[in-house]
Design a protein around this motif. Structure first.
Motif, mmCIF file in Angstrom:
data_model
loop_
_atom_site.group_PDB
_atom_site.id
_atom_site.type_symbol
_atom_site.label_atom_id
_atom_site.label_comp_id
_atom_site.label_asym_id
_atom_site.label_seq_id
_atom_site.Cartn_x
_atom_site.Cartn_y
_atom_site.Cartn_z
ATOM 1 N N SER A 11 1.150 -9.141 -100.801
ATOM 2 C CA SER A 11 1.768 -7.815 -100.845
ATOM 3 C C SER A 11 0.779 -6.734 -100.414
ATOM 4 O O SER A 11 1.125 -5.836 -99.642
ATOM 5 N N ALA A 12 -0.453 -6.821 -100.890
ATOM 6 C CA ALA A 12 -1.466 -5.828 -100.540
ATOM 7 C C ALA A 12 -1.803 -5.875 -99.053
ATOM 8 O O ALA A 12 -1.999 -4.828 -98.422
ATOM 9 N N ILE A 13 -1.860 -7.059 -98.492
ATOM 10 C CA ILE A 13 -2.157 -7.206 -97.061
ATOM 11 C C ILE A 13 -1.083 -6.522 -96.218
ATOM 12 O O ILE A 13 -1.396 -5.837 -95.242
ATOM 13 N N ILE A 14 0.163 -6.674 -96.604
ATOM 14 C CA ILE A 14 1.257 -6.052 -95.847
ATOM 15 C C ILE A 14 1.145 -4.530 -95.895
ATOM 16 O O ILE A 14 1.240 -3.850 -94.866
ATOM 17 N N ILE A 15 0.908 -3.985 -97.081
ATOM 18 C CA ILE A 15 0.789 -2.534 -97.215
ATOM 19 C C ILE A 15 -0.407 -2.018 -96.426
ATOM 20 O O ILE A 15 -0.318 -1.016 -95.704
ATOM 21 N N MET A 16 -1.536 -2.703 -96.534
ATOM 22 C CA MET A 16 -2.733 -2.300 -95.801
ATOM 23 C C MET A 16 -2.503 -2.385 -94.291
ATOM 24 O O MET A 16 -2.910 -1.496 -93.539
ATOM 25 N N ALA A 17 -1.829 -3.424 -93.854
ATOM 26 C CA ALA A 17 -1.572 -3.593 -92.421
ATOM 27 C C ALA A 17 -0.716 -2.449 -91.883
ATOM 28 O O ALA A 17 -0.997 -1.917 -90.803
ATOM 29 N N ILE A 18 0.289 -2.048 -92.627
ATOM 30 C CA ILE A 18 1.141 -0.937 -92.188
ATOM 31 C C ILE A 18 0.320 0.342 -92.055
ATOM 32 O O ILE A 18 0.429 1.065 -91.055
ATOM 33 N N ALA A 19 -0.536 0.610 -93.040
ATOM 34 C CA ALA A 19 -1.362 1.816 -92.995
ATOM 35 C C ALA A 19 -2.328 1.784 -91.804
ATOM 36 O O ALA A 19 -2.518 2.795 -91.123
ATOM 37 N N GLU A 20 -2.911 0.642 -91.535
ATOM 38 C CA GLU A 20 -3.859 0.534 -90.418
ATOM 39 C C GLU A 20 -3.146 0.616 -89.066
ATOM 40 O O GLU A 20 -3.635 1.254 -88.143
ATOM 41 N N ILE A 21 -1.991 -0.013 -88.955
ATOM 42 C CA ILE A 21 -1.223 0.046 -87.709
ATOM 43 C C ILE A 21 -0.776 1.475 -87.435
ATOM 44 O O ILE A 21 -0.759 1.923 -86.287
ATOM 45 N N ALA A 22 -0.438 2.221 -88.496
ATOM 46 C CA ALA A 22 0.016 3.612 -88.333
ATOM 47 C C ALA A 22 -1.055 4.486 -87.699
ATOM 48 O O ALA A 22 -0.737 5.470 -87.021
ATOM 49 N N LYS A 23 -2.322 4.134 -87.889
ATOM 50 C CA LYS A 23 -3.407 4.905 -87.279
ATOM 51 C C LYS A 23 -3.394 4.782 -85.761
ATOM 52 O O LYS A 23 -3.889 5.653 -85.058
ATOM 53 N N ARG A 24 -2.826 3.697 -85.258
ATOM 54 C CA ARG A 24 -2.822 3.434 -83.814
ATOM 55 C C ARG A 24 -1.459 3.665 -83.169
ATOM 56 O O ARG A 24 -1.371 4.087 -82.034
ATOM 57 N N ASN A 25 -0.406 3.310 -83.910
ATOM 58 C CA ASN A 25 0.928 3.372 -83.332
ATOM 59 C C ASN A 25 1.939 3.613 -84.457
ATOM 60 O O ASN A 25 2.362 2.669 -85.129
ATOM 61 N N THR A 26 2.330 4.867 -84.657
ATOM 62 C CA THR A 26 3.230 5.185 -85.770
ATOM 63 C C THR A 26 4.604 4.538 -85.605
ATOM 64 O O THR A 26 5.231 4.160 -86.592
ATOM 65 N N GLY A 27 5.073 4.405 -84.382
ATOM 66 C CA GLY A 27 6.386 3.785 -84.155
ATOM 67 C C GLY A 27 6.420 2.334 -84.612
ATOM 68 O O GLY A 27 7.357 1.905 -85.289
ATOM 69 N N PHE A 28 5.394 1.582 -84.258
ATOM 70 C CA PHE A 28 5.334 0.174 -84.664
ATOM 71 C C PHE A 28 5.138 0.055 -86.174
ATOM 72 O O PHE A 28 5.759 -0.788 -86.824
ATOM 73 N N ALA A 29 4.303 0.930 -86.740
ATOM 74 C CA ALA A 29 4.107 0.925 -88.196
ATOM 75 C C ALA A 29 5.423 1.251 -88.905
ATOM 76 O O ALA A 29 5.748 0.640 -89.932
ATOM 77 N N ALA A 30 6.177 2.197 -88.352
ATOM 78 C CA ALA A 30 7.471 2.546 -88.945
ATOM 79 C C ALA A 30 8.426 1.369 -88.899
ATOM 80 O O ALA A 30 9.163 1.113 -89.854
#
Length: 116
Positions: A11-30
């Protein structure tokens, strides 16, 4: 105990991955954040732990009803932030709006005979 640690780690990995991806590509993180990953993980954990399918089905339907008011959080937060009201104020007001919508929905569902 190791099983619980594994569940927390996933669960923590998924949340962390979303936050890190958002730094590069908000659309994909969304896109990833919009997926019902929390619900899917809960279904899998319950199934693996041997919960009856009828309980998983009930949970799925209850999640459906409770997702509806949470959807309001996103446009309200976006609108308030774009109005320059500041992050914490906008975040708090969006959360309060969502909570209010939950109470309204729960009242309406009870009146319609839907049990949560």
């Amino acid at each position: 105990m190791l099983y619980y640690a594994f569940k927390i780690l996933i669960s923590a990995i998924i949340i962390m991955a979303i936050a890190e991806i958002a730094k590069r590509n908000t659309g994909f993180a969304a896109l990833i954040a919009a997926l019902p990953l929390t619900s899917l993980l809960a279904f899998v954990w319950l199934y693996v732990e041997g919960f009856p399918l009828s309980q998983i089905a009930d949970l799925s339907m209850q999640i459906f009803w409770l997702v509806l008011p949470s959807l309001l959080l996103f446009p309200v937060l976006s609108i308030l932030l774009k109005q320059g009201l500041g992050f914490w104020f906008s975040f708090s007001l969006s959360a309060a709006t969502t909570i209010g919508c939950y109470f309204i929905l729960l009242y309406l569902l009870r009146r319609m005979g839907v049990q949560l």
